[in-house]
Motif scaffolding. Structure first.
Motif, PDB file in Angstrom:
ATOM      1  N   GLN A  42       0.861  -1.301  -0.044  1.00 23.83           N
ATOM      2  CA  GLN A  42       0.066   0.136  -0.134  1.00 23.83           C
ATOM      3  C   GLN A  42       0.726   1.162   0.158  1.00 23.83           C
ATOM      4  N   GLN A  43       1.864   1.300   0.814  1.00 25.61           N
ATOM      5  CA  GLN A  43       2.920   2.257   0.824  1.00 25.61           C
ATOM      6  C   GLN A  43       3.682   2.534  -0.401  1.00 25.61           C
ATOM      7  N   ALA A  44       3.965   1.281  -1.006  1.00 25.86           N
ATOM      8  CA  ALA A  44       4.682   1.384  -2.582  1.00 25.86           C
ATOM      9  C   ALA A  44       3.644   1.923  -3.671  1.00 25.86           C
ATOM     10  N   LEU A  45       2.558   1.738  -3.511  1.00 23.47           N
ATOM     11  CA  LEU A  45       1.619   2.020  -4.481  1.00 23.47           C
ATOM     12  C   LEU A  45       1.718   3.228  -5.274  1.00 23.47           C
ATOM     13  N   PRO A  46       1.600   4.510  -4.307  1.00 27.59           N
ATOM     14  CA  PRO A  46       1.664   5.843  -4.649  1.00 27.59           C
ATOM     15  C   PRO A  46       2.951   6.329  -5.409  1.00 27.59           C
ATOM     16  N   PHE A  47       3.985   5.827  -4.897  1.00 25.20           N
ATOM     17  CA  PHE A  47       5.350   6.190  -5.401  1.00 25.20           C
ATOM     18  C   PHE A  47       5.588   5.423  -6.692  1.00 25.20           C
ATOM     19  N   LEU A  48       5.000   4.260  -6.844  1.00 20.82           N
ATOM     20  CA  LEU A  48       5.134   3.540  -8.125  1.00 20.82           C
ATOM     21  C   LEU A  48       4.244   3.996  -9.222  1.00 20.82           C
ATOM     22  N   GLY A  49       3.145   4.338  -8.955  1.00 18.19           N
ATOM     23  CA  GLY A  49       2.095   5.112  -9.698  1.00 18.19           C
ATOM     24  C   GLY A  49       2.730   6.406 -10.070  1.00 18.19           C
ATOM     25  N   CYS A  50       3.355   7.301  -9.254  1.00 22.26           N
ATOM     26  CA  CYS A  50       3.787   8.564  -9.736  1.00 22.26           C
ATOM     27  C   CYS A  50       5.127   8.066 -10.575  1.00 22.26           C
ATOM     28  N   ALA A  51       5.842   7.329 -10.461  1.00 24.65           N
ATOM     29  CA  ALA A  51       7.011   6.868 -11.116  1.00 24.65           C
ATOM     30  C   ALA A  51       6.504   6.549 -12.439  1.00 24.65           C
ATOM     31  N   TYR A  52       5.513   5.605 -12.594  1.00 27.73           N
ATOM     32  CA  TYR A  52       4.830   5.127 -14.041  1.00 27.73           C
ATOM     33  C   TYR A  52       4.456   6.324 -14.902  1.00 27.73           C
ATOM     34  N   GLU A  53       3.614   7.261 -14.059  1.00 32.75           N
ATOM     35  CA  GLU A  53       3.265   8.605 -14.776  1.00 32.75           C
ATOM     36  C   GLU A  53       4.336   9.371 -15.452  1.00 32.75           C
ATOM     37  N   THR A  54       5.324   9.391 -14.362  1.00 34.38           N
ATOM     38  CA  THR A  54       6.591  10.211 -14.801  1.00 34.38           C
ATOM     39  C   THR A  54       7.216   9.776 -16.018  1.00 34.38           C
ATOM     40  N   ALA A  55       7.407   8.457 -15.969  1.00 33.50           N
ATOM     41  CA  ALA A  55       8.230   7.901 -17.067  1.00 33.50           C
ATOM     42  C   ALA A  55       7.381   7.957 -18.375  1.00 33.50           C
ATOM     43  N   GLU A  56       6.213   7.832 -18.273  1.00 32.64           N
ATOM     44  CA  GLU A  56       5.508   8.404 -19.583  1.00 32.64           C
ATOM     45  C   GLU A  56       5.582   9.832 -20.261  1.00 32.64           C
ATOM     46  N   ILE A  57       5.713  10.759 -19.044  1.00 33.99           N
ATOM     47  CA  ILE A  57       6.029  12.027 -19.203  1.00 33.99           C
ATOM     48  C   ILE A  57       7.343  12.220 -19.971  1.00 33.99           C
ATOM     49  N   VAL A  58       8.469  11.360 -19.174  1.00 32.30           N
ATOM     50  CA  VAL A  58       9.752  11.466 -19.922  1.00 32.30           C
ATOM     51  C   VAL A  58       9.697  10.904 -21.322  1.00 32.30           C
ATOM     52  N   LEU A  59       8.997  10.015 -21.717  1.00 32.08           N
ATOM     53  CA  LEU A  59       8.967   9.403 -23.021  1.00 32.08           C
ATOM     54  C   LEU A  59       8.454  10.697 -23.891  1.00 32.08           C
ATOM     55  N   VAL A  60       7.454  11.127 -23.561  1.00 28.21           N
ATOM     56  CA  VAL A  60       6.896  12.287 -24.258  1.00 28.21           C
ATOM     57  C   VAL A  60       8.008  13.497 -24.283  1.00 28.21           C
ATOM     58  N   GLN A  61       8.640  13.571 -23.552  1.00 31.40           N
ATOM     59  CA  GLN A  61       9.585  14.830 -23.750  1.00 31.40           C
ATOM     60  C   GLN A  61      10.828  14.406 -24.616  1.00 31.40           C
ATOM     61  N   ALA A  62      11.110  13.330 -24.599  1.00 31.57           N
ATOM     62  CA  ALA A  62      12.227  12.839 -25.548  1.00 31.57           C
ATOM     63  C   ALA A  62      12.196  13.530 -26.985  1.00 31.57           C
ATOM     64  N   GLU A  63      13.214  14.133 -27.200  1.00 23.57           N
ATOM     65  CA  GLU A  63      13.323  14.454 -28.723  1.00 23.57           C
ATOM     66  C   GLU A  63      13.550  13.090 -29.372  1.00 23.57           C
ATOM     67  N   ARG A  64      14.557  12.259 -28.857  1.00 15.37           N
ATOM     68  CA  ARG A  64      14.848  10.987 -29.426  1.00 15.37           C
ATOM     69  C   ARG A  64      14.879   9.905 -28.502  1.00 15.37           C
ATOM     70  N   GLN A  65      14.103   8.934 -28.730  1.00 13.01           N
ATOM     71  CA  GLN A  65      13.919   7.889 -27.835  1.00 13.01           C
ATOM     72  C   GLN A  65      15.233   7.043 -27.666  1.00 13.01           C
ATOM     73  N   THR A  66      15.547   6.508 -26.295  1.00 14.72           N
ATOM     74  CA  THR A  66      16.648   5.578 -26.175  1.00 14.72           C
ATOM     75  C   THR A  66      16.298   4.363 -25.448  1.00 14.72           C
ATOM     76  N   SER A  67      16.867   3.444 -25.474  1.00 21.41           N
ATOM     77  CA  SER A  67      16.500   2.253 -24.987  1.00 21.41           C
ATOM     78  C   SER A  67      16.315   2.267 -23.364  1.00 21.41           C
ATOM     79  N   THR A  68      17.250   3.204 -22.859  1.00 23.48           N
ATOM     80  CA  THR A  68      17.175   3.459 -21.445  1.00 23.48           C
ATOM     81  C   THR A  68      15.657   3.786 -20.909  1.00 23.48           C
ATOM     82  N   LYS A  69      15.190   4.922 -21.778  1.00 17.23           N
ATOM     83  CA  LYS A  69      13.791   5.551 -21.487  1.00 17.23           C
ATOM     84  C   LYS A  69      12.632   4.401 -21.791  1.00 17.23           C
TER      85      LYS A  69
END
Length: 150
Positions: A42-69
């Motif tokens: 239960q404590q992990a859920l909000p952190f991982l939810g934010c991480a997932y949504e932030t990872a998607e933001i990082v994908l959108v921001q990328a001018e060029r995708q990388t394997s790491t992203k």
């Protein structure tokens, strides 16, 4: 998904600040992983939810995708889906897997001139599909067990 882990203001701020988004992704993923290691789903859920949504933001921001992203996005999806599964939210867990696969499929088209990146994306989509398949089989097994008990 019915959850929104990032508030609109924080989402907007991360969208306009790529370095902050990268830092936020690392911090929330690390915190979520820490709680998972403790079995504190239960404590992990909000952190991982934010991480997932932030990872998607990082994908959108990328001018060029990388394997790491791509791998970061996939990893956060798997962690979030598994945490939801552990919390008994199996339908939401499957929705995360499916949503993440849908999000990565357009990246295949965009990366048509980068075969190595395309292979990475295909591997990540397959991993998400396997995770969804595993959780789906588990759900069907639970239903069969319940019918046998009654």
């Amino acid at each position: 998904m019915s959850h929104n882990f990032l508030c609109p203001n924080h989402r907007q701020w991360l969208t306009t600040n790529p370095l902050a988004a990268q830092t936020h992704l690392r911090e929330t993923q690390d915190n979520g992983q820490y709680y998972r290691e403790q079995g504190a789903w239960q404590q992990a859920l909000p952190f991982l939810g934010c991480a997932y949504e932030t990872a998607e933001i990082v994908l959108v921001q990328a001018e060029r995708q990388t394997s790491t992203k791509i791998v970061d996005f996939t990893a956060t999806a798997v962690l979030l889906a598994d945490t939801l599964h552990k919390l008994g939210q199996k339908t939401l867990s499957l929705a995360v897997y499916e949503q993440a696969q849908k999000r990565l499929k357009p990246e295949l088209v965009i990366s048509y001139q980068q075969p190595q990146l395309q292979r990475c994306i295909i591997d990540c989509i397959k991993s998400l599909a396997l995770g969804a398949g595993f959780h789906h089989q588990f759900m069907q097994g639970q239903v069969k067990e319940e019918h046998c008990i009654h």
